[in-house]
Structure formats: C-alpha cells, structure tokens
Design a protein around this motif. Structure first.
Motif, PDB file in Angstrom:
ATOM      1  N   ASP A 197       0.837  -1.199   0.000  1.00 61.96           N
ATOM      2  CA  ASP A 197       0.000   0.000   0.000  1.00 61.96           C
ATOM      3  C   ASP A 197       0.875   1.254   0.000  1.00 61.96           C
ATOM      4  O   ASP A 197       1.828   1.370   0.782  1.00 61.96           O
ATOM      5  CB  ASP A 197      -0.891   0.011   1.249  1.00 61.96           C
ATOM      6  CG  ASP A 197      -1.754  -1.234   1.357  1.00 61.96           C
ATOM      7  OD1 ASP A 197      -2.114  -1.792   0.297  1.00 61.96           O
ATOM      8  OD2 ASP A 197      -2.057  -1.653   2.498  1.00 61.96           O
ATOM      9  N   GLU A 213      -3.431   7.870  -1.822  1.00 57.32           N
ATOM     10  CA  GLU A 213      -3.285   6.511  -1.319  1.00 57.32           C
ATOM     11  C   GLU A 213      -3.613   5.526  -2.441  1.00 57.32           C
ATOM     12  O   GLU A 213      -4.483   5.788  -3.275  1.00 57.32           O
ATOM     13  CB  GLU A 213      -4.212   6.270  -0.125  1.00 57.32           C
ATOM     14  CG  GLU A 213      -3.871   7.093   1.115  1.00 57.32           C
ATOM     15  CD  GLU A 213      -4.780   6.763   2.292  1.00 57.32           C
ATOM     16  OE1 GLU A 213      -5.709   5.938   2.096  1.00 57.32           O
ATOM     17  OE2 GLU A 213      -4.559   7.312   3.386  1.00 57.32           O
ATOM     18  N   ASN A 227      -3.833   1.115  -2.762  1.00 53.84           N
ATOM     19  CA  ASN A 227      -3.692  -0.150  -2.057  1.00 53.84           C
ATOM     20  C   ASN A 227      -3.473  -1.322  -3.010  1.00 53.84           C
ATOM     21  O   ASN A 227      -3.925  -1.301  -4.168  1.00 53.84           O
ATOM     22  CB  ASN A 227      -4.938  -0.419  -1.201  1.00 53.84           C
ATOM     23  CG  ASN A 227      -5.109   0.629  -0.118  1.00 53.84           C
ATOM     24  OD1 ASN A 227      -4.132   1.135   0.446  1.00 53.84           O
ATOM     25  ND2 ASN A 227      -6.351   0.967   0.184  1.00 53.84           N
TER      26      ASN A 227
END
Length: 451
Positions: free
Chosen positions: A171, A187, A189
């Motif tokens: 991640d 972000e 993942n």
C-alpha cells in the motif's frame, strides 16, 4: 477532343489535350434542363424558372465539372491506348498551361507533364554472386526457447524476504514535508511492484532483505523514472502524475518469488497438449530446433532481400526523371515539404528502382499470386498469432475463421499479395544467380545489420 504528345527526352513528355465545345455541350445543356425541371425558386412555378437564370446560376460550375470529367477520362484512355508506362501521375505543366476563362472560352486547352518508366536492364545468371546467410541452430538458441517456456508456465510462490527478482504487493501512502502520512493525500492499495523494474539503485537497495510488514520510504517517480507507470500505480491522470513531487510510504503486504517451471515431461504436455506426438524433453528440443530452422529462414530470406535489392539496383544503373518525381511527391503528400523530399529522395529512389526491377522480373517470369496462396498465408499468420499465446494445437475451423477475418481487410490482403509476389521474385533470383551459402551464428547475423 484533340490529344498530342511531345517527347522531351526518353523519360519526360508533354501531353496537350483540347476539350472542344462539341465534347461537352450536349451533356451540359441536358444537365441544365434537368436542373430547370427541378428548380424551386420564389416568384416562379416549379420547372418554370427561366433557362437563362438557371444557366447564370449553375452554368459555369457544370461546365467546369463536365470538362474536368472529360479531361480525366480521355487522358487516362490515351495513356492506356498508347501503352505508356508512366511513373506517378500526370501533372499540370506550370509554364505552358494557358489561362482558362470559363466565362468566355468555348475550347479549353490543358497541358500535362508525364514521366516515362525507364528501360530496366537486369542480368541474372550464374556469374552474379549473392550471399545467403544460414543461421546456425545451436544449443544456446534452443536453451533460450526452453527458458521462455519455463517462464511462461512458471509460478509465483510466497517468499520470506525481498530479493532482486521478487515481486511485492503493498500500500502506498503520500507523505508531507515532515515525513508524516499526509492527511487527504494520495493513497493506493494492493499495488504490485517488480523489484527488477526499479531503476534507481539506491531505492532498490532499500527493498533488499525487506519482509512482510516493513515500510519503505521512497519517491516513486525517482524509482521508476516513468510518469505513465507511476500514474498507473497511483491511479492518477496524466497531468497529476506529471506534476507529482512527493515521497511515499510503501507497506509490504505480500512477497512473491517467481519459480520457473521444471523441464520435464509435464512441461512438454502443457506446451504441446496431450494429443501431440511431442512427448519427451528430447522431443521438445528437436521440435524447437525444427521450428527455429523454419523461423530463422524468414530472417535469412529477409537478409537475402536486402542484399539482392542493393546489388541489383546498383547494377541496373537506372535513370529516373528526378525533377518530375520530386514535384509529384510534393503534389501527392500534403504533409511533406520540398525540403523533406529532397533530404529523403535517395531512399525513395532506391525503393522505386527496386519496384521497377521486381515488376520487370515478375512480367518476364509471368508470376501470379493465386487466391489459395493468399489463404495459406492468412492461415499461417493466424497460427503464428495463436502460438504467441501458447496455443500450439489450434483446430482447423478456428484457423479458418481467423484467416477469413484477416482476408476481409483489403489493406492486409493487398500487403499479402505484394509479399507473396516478392517471395516468388526472390525465388526466381535464387534460381538464376550463384548463391553462396554462409553459415553464421545469430550474433554474427545480427552484426550484418550494423554495417
């Protein structure tokens, strides 16, 4: 219609065409009558608009259209009937073309330059020598193919720590200037990272020996040096990935190592199928050797084409109407300037000379391409595409279906016809000249193209 030709020299001629009133008058008048019948103008009943008004409105454009139709038709007819072997297409003569007055002239003269195809003298006999390079199928080439099979059927298995050939999943979390996870930052993942694709050696070292749960801090753009790849990893559009300037934490969740398949009979079955006659590793290596011989023959033939083209074009010493051809290239290529054509003309010249030589050899040998030959080529193309995806035993109906889809593409069909005809011409050359076979390694063969 009056047509005359003045030969300037062996390669250039001027054609004059005069379209006279009686060539176009009846058609133009008939068209004007038809326009009048259909005309619907304010102040007049349908079909009752004065003929003079219709002529004033449409006469000049109809005249020009009809004259140009006649001109194009008769010029092509003249070239065909006179059996003129021309290069390119007729071009308007820039100096001798008289001005056209569509309002007052009744007869219209047009002057065109045409370029004649030169005489082609190509001697093919055993006094002419041409090399033919046969690429040696050695154990190294076979081993490389076996390795590609083991990689294709290999598996990813869990590993305890990261090495140079491992892949990891983890991640990404963007960091702020102080090195903390940025609130509202980028972000991503479960992102796959192949360690061998990391270009920055210092960043790659950070991964070496890392284990599941470890956090690696690095700049993805510095690591991969490819905005598009980074954008794909972080789900960013082009502009955002281009402007990105930040470090990220990358938390490792999974480490996998790639294990190539073992070279055994199980691998052979996976590659060739249960029904194949290829059963053992030795059978596989023999099969690879035969396939390599066949595939390398394409490379040998291509090199022979390069050498034949160079030798025969130089030996033929063909004269071309260069000034005309440059004008024609400018006229028919909107995106090319005269300067660009000048700089690349030698390449065009060589290709044209080779095409003229092929045309002559093809006519002399009465070469033709049959529909069955094109269909076989399409099936072969289909088979090669299936094999690229590891499908070695393809049912005939699937091959036929794929071949049919290829043949429906007219551009693809035209290329196949040209390729087959060129193959036949090369066979004619091989039969008539003295072929000097030279066995070379793949490395030696590749160096031939570095000269």
């Amino acid at each position: 219609m009056n047509i005359t030709r003045e030969n300037i020299d062996d390669l250039n001629a001027v054609v004059r065409l005069t379209v006279e009133k009686n060539d176009y008058e009846a058609t133009v008048n008939e068209t004007l009558k038809d326009y009048r019948k259909k005309a619907n103008m304010p102040g007049f009943r349908k079909g009752k608009v004065p003929a003079g008004l219709i002529k004033k409105m449409y006469g000049k454009s109809l005249l020009a259209e009809e004259v140009n139709k006649i001109l194009s038709r008769e010029l092509m007819k003249y070239i065909s009937e006179e059996k003129l072997d021309i290069l390119g297409e007729p071009l308007p003569n820039e100096e001798k073309q008289p001005a056209i007055d569509w309002d007052n002239d009744e007869n219209f003269e047009f002057v065109f330059d045409i370029a004649m195809s030169p005489e082609i003298n190509v001697t093919l006999d055993k006094r002419r020598k041409l090399p033919y390079y046969v690429i040696k199928v050695d154990e190294d080439l076979i081993d490389k193919q076996v390795e590609s099979y083991t990689n294709r059927f290999g598996t990813n298995e869990p590993a305890e720590e990261v090495g140079e050939k491992e892949t990891v999943r983890g991640d990404f979390a963007e960091l702020d200037a102080d090195g903390n996870v940025k609130e509202g930052g980028i972000e991503a993942n479960d992102v796959l990272v192949s360690i061998d694709l990391i270009k920055d050696e210092d960043i790659k070292k950070k991964f070496m020996g890392a284990k599941v749960g470890d956090v690696i801090r690095f700049d993805p753009k510095a690591a991969f040096q490819n905005d598009h790849e980074v954008g794909h990893m972080l789900n960013l559009d082009h502009d955002a990935s281009h402007e990105l300037d930040a470090e990220f934490n990358y938390t490792i969740n999974v480490i996998n190592t790639f294990i190539p398949a073992e070279v055994n009979e199980e691998l052979v079955t996976k590659i060739f199928g249960e029904e194949s006659d290829v059963k053992t590793v030795e059978d596989m290596r023999n099969n690879i050797a035969e396939d390599l011989k066949e595939n390398l023959k394409y490379s040998s033939d291509y090199r022979f084409l390069v050498d034949a083209k160079e030798t025969l074009t130089k030996g033929a010493k063909i004269e071309l109407p260069e000034a005309f051809l440059k004008r024609w290239l400018v006229a028919t290529n909107e995106n090319l300037t005269a300067e660009q054509i000048d700089s690349d003309f030698e390449n065009f010249r060589t290709d044209l000379e080779w095409q003229l030589i092929k045309n002559k050899l093809g006519k002399e040998s009465e070469l033709k391409v049959e529909e069955a030959e094109i269909r076989d080529m399409a099936r072969e193309m289909a088979l090669m595409q299936f094999r690229q995806y590891g499908m070695m035993n393809v049912p005939d109906e699937h091959l036929d279906q794929f071949a049919n889809s290829i043949l429906q593409n007219e551009e693809e069909r035209r290329r196949m016809v040209e390729k087959k005809l060129e193959d036949k011409i090369l066979e004619v050359i091989k039969e008539k000249v003295n072929i000097e076979e030279k066995e070379v390694t793949q490395e030696e063969f590749d160096k031939l193209f570095e000269k």
